[in-house]
Structures are given as structure tokens and as C-alpha cells.
Scaffold this motif. Structure first.
Motif, PDB file in Angstrom:
ATOM      1  N   ASN A 139      39.552  49.730 -14.723  1.00 31.22           N
ATOM      2  CA  ASN A 139      39.472  49.078 -13.235  1.00 31.22           C
ATOM      3  C   ASN A 139      37.992  49.473 -13.200  1.00 31.22           C
ATOM      4  O   ASN A 139      37.253  48.732 -12.491  1.00 31.22           O
TER       5      ASN A 139
ATOM      6  N   GLN B  94      35.986  47.568 -15.643  1.00 26.57           N
ATOM      7  CA  GLN B  94      36.417  46.000 -14.944  1.00 26.57           C
ATOM      8  C   GLN B  94      35.280  45.561 -14.066  1.00 26.57           C
ATOM      9  O   GLN B  94      34.530  44.929 -13.611  1.00 26.57           O
TER      10      GLN B  94
ATOM     11  N   LYS C 192      27.863  43.733 -22.213  1.00 30.39           N
ATOM     12  CA  LYS C 192      29.252  44.442 -23.453  1.00 30.39           C
ATOM     13  C   LYS C 192      28.867  45.640 -23.810  1.00 30.39           C
ATOM     14  O   LYS C 192      29.609  46.778 -23.936  1.00 30.39           O
TER      15      LYS C 192
ATOM     16  N   LEU D 276      37.157  47.555 -23.275  1.00 24.15           N
ATOM     17  CA  LEU D 276      38.568  46.620 -21.842  1.00 24.15           C
ATOM     18  C   LEU D 276      38.938  46.842 -22.606  1.00 24.15           C
ATOM     19  O   LEU D 276      40.304  46.694 -22.096  1.00 24.15           O
TER      20      LEU D 276
ATOM     21  N   ARG E 148      42.782  47.856 -21.206  1.00 28.06           N
ATOM     22  CA  ARG E 148      43.660  46.908 -20.942  1.00 28.06           C
ATOM     23  C   ARG E 148      44.802  46.916 -21.641  1.00 28.06           C
ATOM     24  O   ARG E 148      46.025  47.091 -20.587  1.00 28.06           O
TER      25      ARG E 148
END
Length: 133
Positions: free
Chosen positions: A7, A10, A69, A79, A83
Motif C-alpha cells: 500500500n 503504491q 518504477k 510491487l 501484491r
């Protein structure tokens, strides 16, 4: 407070891209002001007049995407992998829609999902800076 690393990563990635987009829009506005001799145009009106789809297409470059990125991966790791860990932990728990937040917090607390400790005061300070730059 302990938050999932995914989180935070992101949110960090979106913040980088948002900042880049605003900087690029500001530069384009400056260029248009110079070329068209329209000193009164504001950045807010400029963005509104372009429209969301065109704005995103015009303001996001491949270079910015790759750079952001790389920055996010350097700080938080991949990520997509994070995830995946998050999705697997939630799949094991099979929470209801309302219980997803608690199930995620449980996964972070027991170490199934990578997390980061952050002070509540830091969250408040970040919120103030975002809402009142």
C-alpha cells in the motif's frame, strides 16, 4: 500503526507520477504562455481545458514511467510481488467484503505480508501536507 508495504509503495508510486505530471503540465503552460502571449492562464484552468484523457496522454512519458518504477522498486521492492503476497494472504483467509481490512491487518501483524511501522503523527503530517501544500 503497521501498514502493508504494498500500500505504501503504491501510494509512493502514484505520488511520484502525480508530481511529474504536474511539473510537466506547468512547463507546457509556461511554453504556451510564451508562444501565445497569454500571461493570465492558470495551471488549474489549463488542466481543466485539456481534459482528463488528453492530459494523461500528453503528460505521461515512457521515461517518467520507467524512472518512477525504478525508484519505487529501489525503495519498496517489486510491487507485483508484494501484491501477490497480499492476494495470497487474503485468499487463505477468505474474508467477507467488510472484513477485508481486518484480514489484511492480521496478515501484516503475523508477518505473512510485508509491513512498515509508521507513527500516527507521520500519517497526520502527510495528510496535512497533501491537503494544504
Amino acid at each position: 500503526v503497521q501498514l502493508p508495504l504494498f500500500n505504501l509503495g503504491q501510494a509512493y508510486a502514484l505520488t511520484i507520477q502525480y508530481g511529474y505530471v504536474l511539473k510537466r503540465a506547468e512547463n507546457r503552460l509556461q511554453l504556451e504562455r510564451t508562444l501565445q502571449d497569454t500571461p493570465g492562464a492558470s495551471l488549474k484552468n489549463y488542466i481543466k481545458n485539456i481534459g482528463p484523457g488528453m492530459f494523461q496522454d500528453a503528460m505521461i512519458s515512457v521515461e517518467a514511467h520507467v524512472a518512477s518504477k525504478m525508484q519505487v522498486e529501489a525503495v519498496f521492492g517489486n510491487l507485483k510481488v508484494l501484491r501477490g503476497h497480499l492476494a495470497n494472504a487474503l485468499a487463505k483467509r477468505k474474508p467477507s467484503r467488510e472484513g477485508t481490512g481486518q484480514a489484511l491487518q492480521d496478515a501484516v501483524n503475523c508477518g505473512e505480508v510485508a509491513g512498515v511501522y509508521i507513527f500516527v503523527s507521520d500519517v497526520r503530517r502527510a495528510n496535512v501536507k497533501l491537503n494544504h501544500p
